[in-house]
Write a protein that holds these residues in place. Structure first.
Motif, PDB file in Angstrom:
ATOM      1  N   VAL A  34       0.826  -1.217   0.000  1.00 36.93           N
ATOM      2  CA  VAL A  34       0.000   0.000   0.000  1.00 36.93           C
ATOM      3  C   VAL A  34       0.859   1.265   0.000  1.00 36.93           C
ATOM      4  N   PRO A  35       1.856   1.401   0.907  1.00 40.67           N
ATOM      5  CA  PRO A  35       2.725   2.589   0.820  1.00 40.67           C
ATOM      6  C   PRO A  35       3.478   2.679  -0.513  1.00 40.67           C
ATOM      7  N   ALA A  36       3.923   1.532  -1.026  1.00 41.43           N
ATOM      8  CA  ALA A  36       4.644   1.552  -2.315  1.00 41.43           C
ATOM      9  C   ALA A  36       3.730   2.044  -3.424  1.00 41.43           C
ATOM     10  N   ALA A  37       2.479   1.576  -3.429  1.00 44.64           N
ATOM     11  CA  ALA A  37       1.523   2.021  -4.451  1.00 44.64           C
ATOM     12  C   ALA A  37       1.234   3.503  -4.317  1.00 44.64           C
ATOM     13  N   VAL A  38       1.090   3.980  -3.087  1.00 48.16           N
ATOM     14  CA  VAL A  38       0.848   5.410  -2.850  1.00 48.16           C
ATOM     15  C   VAL A  38       2.026   6.242  -3.348  1.00 48.16           C
ATOM     16  N   GLY A 460     -14.783   1.859 -19.784  1.00 48.99           N
ATOM     17  CA  GLY A 460     -15.082   0.485 -19.380  1.00 48.99           C
ATOM     18  C   GLY A 460     -13.866  -0.409 -19.278  1.00 48.99           C
ATOM     19  N   GLY A 461     -12.709   0.046 -19.796  1.00 50.04           N
ATOM     20  CA  GLY A 461     -11.526  -0.805 -19.729  1.00 50.04           C
ATOM     21  C   GLY A 461     -10.872  -0.786 -18.361  1.00 50.04           C
ATOM     22  N   LEU A 462     -10.772   0.414 -17.767  1.00 45.22           N
ATOM     23  CA  LEU A 462     -10.077   0.570 -16.495  1.00 45.22           C
ATOM     24  C   LEU A 462     -11.082   0.547 -15.351  1.00 45.22           C
ATOM     25  N   LYS A 463     -10.930  -0.421 -14.439  1.00 42.81           N
ATOM     26  CA  LYS A 463     -11.814  -0.560 -13.286  1.00 42.81           C
ATOM     27  C   LYS A 463     -11.120   0.013 -12.046  1.00 42.81           C
ATOM     28  N   SER A 464     -11.903   0.629 -11.172  1.00 41.89           N
ATOM     29  CA  SER A 464     -11.328   1.247  -9.974  1.00 41.89           C
ATOM     30  C   SER A 464     -10.639   0.209  -9.085  1.00 41.89           C
ATOM     31  N   ARG A 465     -11.173  -1.025  -9.039  1.00 45.64           N
ATOM     32  CA  ARG A 465     -10.572  -2.055  -8.195  1.00 45.64           C
ATOM     33  C   ARG A 465      -9.212  -2.518  -8.713  1.00 45.64           C
ATOM     34  N   GLU A 466      -8.899  -2.168  -9.972  1.00 43.86           N
ATOM     35  CA  GLU A 466      -7.617  -2.580 -10.559  1.00 43.86           C
ATOM     36  C   GLU A 466      -6.494  -1.598 -10.260  1.00 43.86           C
ATOM     37  N   ILE A 467      -6.826  -0.423  -9.737  1.00 45.67           N
ATOM     38  CA  ILE A 467      -5.819   0.635  -9.615  1.00 45.67           C
ATOM     39  C   ILE A 467      -4.742   0.271  -8.594  1.00 45.67           C
ATOM     40  N   LEU A 468      -5.158  -0.166  -7.384  1.00 42.97           N
ATOM     41  CA  LEU A 468      -4.163  -0.502  -6.366  1.00 42.97           C
ATOM     42  C   LEU A 468      -3.265  -1.661  -6.790  1.00 42.97           C
ATOM     43  N   PRO A 469      -3.799  -2.786  -7.307  1.00 43.29           N
ATOM     44  CA  PRO A 469      -2.905  -3.844  -7.801  1.00 43.29           C
ATOM     45  C   PRO A 469      -1.983  -3.371  -8.918  1.00 43.29           C
ATOM     46  N   MET A 470      -2.482  -2.479  -9.782  1.00 38.23           N
ATOM     47  CA  MET A 470      -1.650  -1.958 -10.867  1.00 38.23           C
ATOM     48  C   MET A 470      -0.484  -1.140 -10.312  1.00 38.23           C
ATOM     49  N   LEU A 471      -0.758  -0.303  -9.323  1.00 35.77           N
ATOM     50  CA  LEU A 471       0.296   0.503  -8.711  1.00 35.77           C
ATOM     51  C   LEU A 471       1.294  -0.385  -7.969  1.00 35.77           C
ATOM     52  N   ALA A 472       0.797  -1.448  -7.319  1.00 34.41           N
ATOM     53  CA  ALA A 472       1.696  -2.368  -6.609  1.00 34.41           C
ATOM     54  C   ALA A 472       2.580  -3.135  -7.589  1.00 34.41           C
TER      55      ALA A 472
END
Length: 624
Positions: A34-38, A460-472
């Motif tokens: 989480v800190p790394a993604a932030v 429709g391609g980018l989902k909000s739930r995908e953002i944190l895993p993508m950043l990680a």
């Protein structure tokens, strides 16, 4: 519900060891990811805010300084995430051929070696942080401790992660690994007087023997570098290990390298928003009906996507899943698919904004704008070479299926849909080459542009739930890359201090054939280094040593950069050792042995194309 209640009702001691380990690993992973993604998101926001503030005439004077401070934290936490996920780059060809039992032992050895390095340098990391307390940042006025503390914190978190991973291995394996590591330490301690008396011949023991054993045993390449360097300094010199920490910090902290996590994030956004898919759809409508048409589409897609993501793995992951099903329908064999995918990855290494271009600019001081300008034409030449091979192979592989030409209306429609996405690589290159933004800043422009396209046009391609895993994921890949750069920088410093660089310079300057001989040896050397070490560490290690020699021979630094990068890329995708060859296998869902025989005609054609580029400098510098 009752099962959960029962689990919490049991005494803590009654939980199975595996449950404890899984819970601890999940908690620690969350505490780091989480800190790394932030931090990834914060870097993009800070740099974009700096661009906007300059555009309106009110520059934020501390933006670059804050970005630099956070960057070291991002690099260290990202490397911890890579340790937790097992994503640090490593050579698995030898280990993969062993029995399952032997593979498990080698896995324990790899983790144990990482643990040993972190434990060895923990005190040095603390001392380095104390030394940095006397430094004060000019704009923010913060103590240097704020930034340097990232190193010991990262080491502690990585140690805990390694300990949890080791706890999953058999006690017998752990005892055997401990015995091997203690035995190596004892041998080095006993042989220290003899090794010191050997002078530079001792380098073979540490940087060929010890380093080679570590890499072949599956120890992550970055930690193999760092261990070999630390062992050399401890055994044969009186240099404190704080130097290793300092050189690693210096290697990871070049602000131009901040472009790496941002371009990695950009590549993931391009995939998630569907931009890569619409580009491929346009190319397929344009070329899909001709002989070898889908191979041409794959080559064209790799040229386009390489200009966005900067990462070969991301490039292949964006293109292959879209194209492979249709190519299989047309009769292409898995080995052929794998071969052209891997060859196209090697072909496009110089397409800006390649991470390798950024690394070579950071390591050697070559102009990044010049590299971005020069990188396109060599890749186009190699693309034409591969297209010729693909057409020759198509007659032998594809079934006699007549593919109708797409109607003009379909071509126009797919072009219209893809046009906003197609503009992105040209926007990135133009902004850097024209001096509108630096390589680091332009990545943030690309991120904002991709987000706008994803939210407004390709919805429709980018989902909000995908953002944190993508950043990680971005933090993990970036941390693995940056830690390699840091470890290679420390190793390069040790080699330079030993006098090896001067010996190498003399040997290379005396090579038979003068300039021609030097160029040929460089091609062979970087092909081998790319295969064994991976591209970025090879460049960081040997770029600063060989570029001055190239200059003595009158070789243009940009031309030499193209030769080095393409030769390295050739090795990187060449079996049996090339790491990216196996990445292509995983992405394409093809067994490695399927392409072992077929890929050589493609790699051979690339080698011939590389020789043409080597001895015709105009392809590299004609447009500078």
């Amino acid at each position: 519900m009752s099962a959960v209640a029962d689990l919490h009702a049991r005494p803590a001691a009654a939980l199975p060891a595996a449950d404890w380990l899984s819970s601890a690993e999940r908690a620690l992973r969350l505490a780091v990811e989480v800190p790394a993604a932030v931090l990834v998101a914060a870097e993009a926001v800070i740099l974009f805010a700096g661009i906007v503030s300059r555009a309106i005439g009110h520059s934020i004077i501390w933006s670059d300084e804050l970005a630099s401070i956070l960057f070291l934290w991002l690099a260290m936490l990202g490397s911890v995430v890579a340790v937790q996920r097992g994503e640090h780059m490593r050579l698995t060809f030898v280990v993969g051929a062993l029995s399952p039992r032997a593979r498990a032992w080698c896995e324990a050895l790899a983790i144990g070696a990482v643990f040993a390095f972190l434990a060895l340098l923990m005190h040095a990391a603390y001392d380095y942080t104390e030394d940095q307390s006397f430094v004060e940042t000019p704009a923010l006025g913060w103590s240097g401790t704020v930034r340097a503390l990232a190193v010991p914190v990262g080491f502690v978190l990585a140690l805990l992660s390694c300990a949890l991973r080791l706890a999953r291995h058999r006690p017998a394996d752990l005892i055997a690994v401990g015995a091997v590591l203690v035995g190596i330490v004892a041998l080095l301690a006993l042989g220290a007087p003899w090794l010191t008396a050997m002078g530079n011949w001792a380098l073979l023991v540490f940087f060929v023997g010890l380093l080679g054993i570590g890499i072949l045993a599956g120890v992550p390449i970055a930690f193999s570098f760092a261990l070999a360097t630390s062992a050399y300094l401890l055994t044969t010199t009186s240099t404190p290990l704080t130097i290793v920490v300092g050189r690693m910090d210096e290697g990871m902290s070049s602000l131009i390298l901040l472009a790496i996590p941002l371009f990695v994030l950009l590549g993931q956004l391009v995939d998630a928003t569907g931009m890569a898919r619409v580009m491929v759809a346009f190319l397929a409508s344009l070329l899909g009906h001709v002989k070898a048409g889908m191979s041409y589409v794959l080559l064209g897609a790799m040229l386009l996507v390489s200009g966005i993501s900067g990462s070969k793995t991301a490039d292949m992951a964006a293109v292959a899943p879209v194209l492979f099903p249709e190519m299989r329908k047309r009769g292409m064999k898995d080995g052929e698919l794998l071969s052209i995918l891997a060859a196209s990855g090697a072909m496009s290494e110089t397409i800006p904004p390649s991470i390798v271009l950024i690394a070579i600019a950071s390591a050697t001081g070559v102009s990044i704008a010049a590299l971005f300008t020069a990188g396109i034409l060599p890749a186009l030449v190699l693309a034409l070479v591969l297209a010729a091979v693909a057409r020759y192979r198509a007659g032998k592989e594809e079934d006699a299926v007549v593919i109708p030409r797409a109607p003009v209306s379909v071509v126009k429609k797919t072009l219209l849909i893809a046009l906003p996405a197609l503009l992105l690589p040209f926007l990135i290159r133009t902004a850097v080459v024209e001096g509108v933004a630096t390589a680091t800043e332009v990545s943030t422009i690309g991120i904002v542009y991709s987000l706008v396209l994803g939210l407004v046009i390709y919805r429709g391609g980018l989902k909000s739930r995908e953002i944190l895993p993508m950043l990680a994921r971005t933090a993990s890949l970036s941390g693995a890359i940056l830690f390699i750069v840091g470890a290679a920088s420390a190793m390069a410093w040790a080699l330079t201090q030993s006098g090896f660089s001067h010996d190498l310079a003399r040997a290379m300057a005396a090579v038979p054939g003068g300039k021609t001989g030097f160029l040929l040896i460089s091609v062979v050397a970087f092909t081998v280094l790319g295969s064994l070490l991976e591209g970025i560490p090879a460049i960081v290690l040997f770029g600063p040593l060989l570029f001055p020699i190239a200059h003595q021979f009158g070789i243009h630094e940009v031309h030499y950069s193209m030769i080095v990068i393409l030769a390295m890329g050739l090795g990187l995708f060449a079996p049996p050792f090339g790491l990216c060859y196996y990445a292509a296998c995983i992405i394409g869902g093809v067994a490695p042995e399927s392409g072992m025989r077929r890929i050589w005609i493609y790699l051979g054609a690339l080698f011939l194309g590389l020789l043409v580029l080597t001895f015709v400098p105009w392809f590299s510098i004609g447009f500078l």
